[in-house]
Design a protein around this motif. Sequence first.
Motif, PDB file in Angstrom:
ATOM      1  N   ASP A 149       0.957   8.083  -2.058  1.00 45.98           N
ATOM      2  CA  ASP A 149       1.994   8.979  -1.556  1.00 45.98           C
ATOM      3  C   ASP A 149       3.317   8.591  -2.239  1.00 45.98           C
ATOM      4  OD1 ASP A 149       4.055  10.158  -0.181  1.00 45.98           O
ATOM      5  OD2 ASP A 149       3.362   9.590   1.805  1.00 45.98           O
ATOM      6  N   PRO A 150       3.920   9.520  -3.005  1.00 45.34           N
ATOM      7  CA  PRO A 150       5.132   9.174  -3.745  1.00 45.34           C
ATOM      8  C   PRO A 150       6.249   8.640  -2.853  1.00 45.34           C
ATOM      9  CG  PRO A 150       4.311  11.302  -4.472  1.00 45.34           C
ATOM     10  CD  PRO A 150       3.480  10.904  -3.292  1.00 45.34           C
ATOM     11  N   ALA A 151       6.404   9.222  -1.652  1.00 45.90           N
ATOM     12  CA  ALA A 151       7.494   8.762  -0.784  1.00 45.90           C
ATOM     13  C   ALA A 151       7.263   7.323  -0.362  1.00 45.90           C
ATOM     14  CB  ALA A 151       7.602   9.656   0.444  1.00 45.90           C
ATOM     15  N   ARG A 152       6.005   6.983  -0.096  1.00 43.18           N
ATOM     16  CA  ARG A 152       5.720   5.600   0.294  1.00 43.18           C
ATOM     17  C   ARG A 152       5.851   4.658  -0.897  1.00 43.18           C
ATOM     18  NH1 ARG A 152       0.271   5.516   3.585  1.00 43.18           N
ATOM     19  NH2 ARG A 152       0.534   3.272   3.523  1.00 43.18           N
ATOM     20  N   THR A 170      -4.701  -0.245   5.994  1.00 37.89           N
ATOM     21  CA  THR A 170      -3.650   0.428   6.765  1.00 37.89           C
ATOM     22  C   THR A 170      -4.205   1.596   7.568  1.00 37.89           C
ATOM     23  OG1 THR A 170      -3.108   1.692   4.813  1.00 37.89           O
ATOM     24  CG2 THR A 170      -1.729  -0.195   5.278  1.00 37.89           C
ATOM     25  N   PRO A 217      -2.655  -4.974   3.696  1.00 33.91           N
ATOM     26  CA  PRO A 217      -2.353  -3.776   2.908  1.00 33.91           C
ATOM     27  C   PRO A 217      -3.579  -2.940   2.570  1.00 33.91           C
ATOM     28  CG  PRO A 217      -1.928  -5.783   1.654  1.00 33.91           C
ATOM     29  CD  PRO A 217      -2.198  -6.196   3.057  1.00 33.91           C
ATOM     30  N   ASP A 254       2.252  16.284  -3.709  1.00 33.85           N
ATOM     31  CA  ASP A 254       1.674  15.408  -2.680  1.00 33.85           C
ATOM     32  C   ASP A 254       2.316  15.617  -1.312  1.00 33.85           C
ATOM     33  OD1 ASP A 254       0.054  13.349  -4.547  1.00 33.85           O
ATOM     34  OD2 ASP A 254       1.925  13.956  -5.471  1.00 33.85           O
ATOM     35  N   LEU A 292      14.399   8.504   6.315  1.00 35.31           N
ATOM     36  CA  LEU A 292      13.095   9.169   6.329  1.00 35.31           C
ATOM     37  C   LEU A 292      12.660   9.482   7.754  1.00 35.31           C
ATOM     38  CD1 LEU A 292      10.553   7.649   3.767  1.00 35.31           C
ATOM     39  CD2 LEU A 292      11.576   9.915   3.771  1.00 35.31           C
ATOM     40  N   SER A 304       2.403  18.891 -11.676  1.00 36.86           N
ATOM     41  CA  SER A 304       1.793  17.832 -10.880  1.00 36.86           C
ATOM     42  C   SER A 304       2.659  16.576 -10.867  1.00 36.86           C
ATOM     43  CB  SER A 304       0.422  17.502 -11.436  1.00 36.86           C
ATOM     44  OG  SER A 304       0.553  17.107 -12.781  1.00 36.86           O
ATOM     45  N   GLU A 305       3.553  16.444 -11.832  1.00 37.36           N
ATOM     46  CA  GLU A 305       4.387  15.243 -11.863  1.00 37.36           C
ATOM     47  C   GLU A 305       5.612  15.381 -10.975  1.00 37.36           C
ATOM     48  OE1 GLU A 305       4.975  13.829 -15.837  1.00 37.36           O
ATOM     49  OE2 GLU A 305       2.839  13.338 -15.889  1.00 37.36           O
ATOM     50  N   TYR A 328      17.070   3.668   3.929  1.00 37.44           N
ATOM     51  CA  TYR A 328      16.137   4.644   3.367  1.00 37.44           C
ATOM     52  C   TYR A 328      15.073   4.982   4.400  1.00 37.44           C
ATOM     53  CZ  TYR A 328      12.275   6.351   0.409  1.00 37.44           C
ATOM     54  OH  TYR A 328      11.241   7.079  -0.132  1.00 37.44           O
ATOM     55  N   PHE A 338      13.044  13.372  -4.865  1.00 41.92           N
ATOM     56  CA  PHE A 338      11.813  13.675  -5.588  1.00 41.92           C
ATOM     57  C   PHE A 338      10.996  14.647  -4.757  1.00 41.92           C
ATOM     58  CE2 PHE A 338       7.368  12.427  -6.744  1.00 41.92           C
ATOM     59  CZ  PHE A 338       7.434  12.659  -8.105  1.00 41.92           C
ATOM     60  N   VAL A 390      14.639  11.042  -0.770  1.00 40.41           N
ATOM     61  CA  VAL A 390      13.662  10.510  -1.728  1.00 40.41           C
ATOM     62  C   VAL A 390      14.042  10.879  -3.161  1.00 40.41           C
ATOM     63  CG1 VAL A 390      11.208  10.485  -2.334  1.00 40.41           C
ATOM     64  CG2 VAL A 390      11.873  10.637   0.045  1.00 40.41           C
ATOM     65  N   TYR A 424      14.354  15.603   2.808  1.00 41.07           N
ATOM     66  CA  TYR A 424      13.429  14.745   2.067  1.00 41.07           C
ATOM     67  C   TYR A 424      13.923  14.554   0.628  1.00 41.07           C
ATOM     68  CZ  TYR A 424       8.922  13.173   0.121  1.00 41.07           C
ATOM     69  OH  TYR A 424       7.937  12.475  -0.514  1.00 41.07           O
ATOM     70  N   LEU A 483       7.988   5.009  -3.284  1.00 33.95           N
ATOM     71  CA  LEU A 483       9.420   4.783  -3.446  1.00 33.95           C
ATOM     72  C   LEU A 483       9.921   3.843  -2.349  1.00 33.95           C
ATOM     73  CD1 LEU A 483      12.092   5.300  -4.799  1.00 33.95           C
ATOM     74  CD2 LEU A 483      12.293   7.438  -3.547  1.00 33.95           C
ATOM     75  N   ASP A 527       0.836  -1.204   0.000  1.00 28.04           N
ATOM     76  CA  ASP A 527       0.000   0.000   0.000  1.00 28.04           C
ATOM     77  C   ASP A 527       0.869   1.251   0.000  1.00 28.04           C
ATOM     78  OD1 ASP A 527      -2.053   1.840   0.284  1.00 28.04           O
ATOM     79  OD2 ASP A 527      -2.024   1.696   2.474  1.00 28.04           O
ATOM     80  N   PRO A 581       1.928   9.927  -9.941  1.00 28.46           N
ATOM     81  CA  PRO A 581       3.024  10.491  -9.137  1.00 28.46           C
ATOM     82  C   PRO A 581       3.803   9.411  -8.398  1.00 28.46           C
ATOM     83  CG  PRO A 581       0.892  11.003  -8.130  1.00 28.46           C
ATOM     84  CD  PRO A 581       0.610  10.397  -9.471  1.00 28.46           C
ATOM     85  N   ALA A 630       7.832   8.644  -8.899  1.00 30.52           N
ATOM     86  CA  ALA A 630       8.824   8.730  -7.826  1.00 30.52           C
ATOM     87  C   ALA A 630       9.768   7.544  -7.875  1.00 30.52           C
ATOM     88  CB  ALA A 630       8.129   8.811  -6.476  1.00 30.52           C
TER      89      ALA A 630
END
Lengths: 400, 352
Positions: free
Chosen positions: A87-90, B282, B279, B235, B36, B137-138, B32, B231, B229, B225, A92, A83, A113, A117
């Motif tokens: 969220d892009p960070a998740r 969550t 999953p 979001d 974070l 947006s990308e 990673y 990126f 990441v 970040y 990745l 899942d 998005p 990522a």
Amino acid sequence: MLLAAGCGRSNSSSSSSGGSSSDPGITDTTLDIGQSDPLTGPTAAPGSCNLAGWQAYVGHVNAQGGVKFGDGKTRKINLKGYDDGYDPARALANFRQIVAENKFAEVGSLGTPTNLAAMPQANAQKIPQVMLSSGSTAFVNQTKNPWTTGWPPTYLDEGTNFGKFLAASGKTLTVAVLAQNDQLGLDYTKGLEDAIQGSQVKVVAKATYEPTDATVDSQISNLAQSKADIFYGAISVLKLAAASLTKAQQLGWKPSIFLASLSSNPAQVIVPGNGTAYPAIWSTTYIKDWRNPDVAKQSDVAQFLQDMQTYASNIAQKDIINNCLWGYSAAATFVRALQAMKSPTRQALMDAIHTVKANDIPLLLPGITLDASSKTTAPITTLKIQQYINGAYTTVDTMK
Amino acid sequence: MNASRALKVALPLGVLVVLAIVPLSATPYTNYQLSLVGTFAVAILGLNIVSGYAGQISLGQSAFMGVGAYAAAFGVAHGWPVVLSFVVAALLPAAIGALVAIPAVRLRGNALAVVTIILPIIAVPLAKRYAGVTGGSEGRSVDWAHVPSGTGLEDDQWRYYLVLVVAAVLFLLGRNILSGRIGRAFAIVRTNEAVASAMGISTHRYKVVAFTIAAGYGGAAGFLYVLVVQFASPDLLNFQVTINMLAALVIGGFANLWGAVIAGLFYVYVPVVAGAVDPSRTNIFYGAVVLVVLFIVPGGVSGGIVRLVRALLARLRGRGPASPAPPRPRASGPESTPPSLRAGAGSRKEPQ
């Protein structure tokens, strides 16, 4: 001391695929793959359905003993879902987890998005990130990102196909556009505008919304003032697509409706939005409409419905949306690639994917050909226009 | 108090040594995640400074973090020196924070919280509109912070150490700020504005200072970040991110430096654990964990740990078994706030 110890990490799983005999995640009997989807949050419905479609097809294939790969060995597929909550960070993080857990590839993940990522990492580490469920044009550039492939037609293709449909009618038509304020909305709008250029069809009003907006009432009110003949909804959020239909008729504006394929589901959009109030509702499609009783009898559709019930029972039949079918069909495409895979390496998978050409992938409409050899377009580029008549979609060739 | 003091020195040192060794054998994925954790710990520390220490609920932290992230990504894409990127990433959000705070802090409580919501809400469409700067947006993807050759490290380890060093410096800085004059002023502003005014402390000024520091920390976290990441996208600016950070802070514990670290761990790891359980559920799991923790330790995990350690120390010193916990169990990590001001610092300020 620390630096010296740093050299010693030998169990690193970040090693890229070289010319080794076999890459991580594949044995003589199994193939481990991962998928990251939004399974919670506002995009959970499409994400869960996508994963369910994959699970249904993979479950079906495994029950038959597995896939006979191009190297002659038969392997079962272990698909694990993650899942990312959109969220892009998740996403990745999930990609890294997929690599750390020694999966062979990331397949079929849904979202723009989120996949964007992960894309730079996937290509830097040479991990396949394939059959992604996104219509973004960002995933079909094989020269720039050779380890990433899309699957469905791009939003640009969709807009182009509908624009051609309008232009071919020869009628003088006005169009009001409501587009999501991101690349998706831009692609849909550009496709439409390019295709109607020089025709009798004109875009007379445009508005945008944010995917997180609670309502689009004010945008619809503005568009309604244009009294356009066609409402073009480049919308991906189901409840907002339904809300735009509800609002327009409240205002007494009853144009013909175009719904993006992402939000063309009758049960979630057309029925709650009382679509029967409008003269016509069109969408584009390349997938069979299982809600049509005649279509549901066809062998591939019947098999799909049965596999969903057996292997993805968390999605009830009434909750099946197109993402389930796309996922199932993409999984079938992936299996075709595996059947053509000559050796158990990631490079061999990428090579095999580009050999897939078929017109018999389950659930694809007759006449839709899948060709993954192109390095600049998605495997599917053609779409049919479908019209919602009497509670089901029917494909139409020309505007009546 | 000797045992307690020794513990206060030994504990952070021990933690630091462990943190320095862990990445050498951990997988890139673990590194990673830990990076974070450090990143979000810094962002949440900023939130803690304004909300936990100064008592002003801010719902705009994700916007500051996002601005910092975009500044860093923009700097990288245009070949700025790393230090310059960092400074801009921290100072630009701080300046925005100060500008917004100057009028906003005239409001109190919920009204102030609502004003700060506006930041993420307008930042998201702005980020999408000015695609030339933000990538639209990308988002903006960057490829930088590779390990210098000759160190023997790998990228993930190198980035982890960078995050660790920056976070440690920022935490130390935060500790010094909060244990000094500014920290004491925050505590008085938080507990009783009338008393603060009577003592000649400008509540208005200190609230602006708190917002500015918080925004600066948010921006620095945004830089980290992008380091981790690689990126930045709209979001990250999303209001939901702030809410999740605030929820994590409630769990970690308000007005406690360690609270921010625990919150960072919570922010990163609970969704992973929840995903392993199921999953597709969550959020339910996340919500359940928040409720359970609040039920067991209303002051947050850090408060619970402090209470536990004190109880153990008391027992070690032979104050007798089952001696009741000290009268003010909700302690703050740094000896910043005067004991008389500590009461109820945590449980009182849960959002909503």
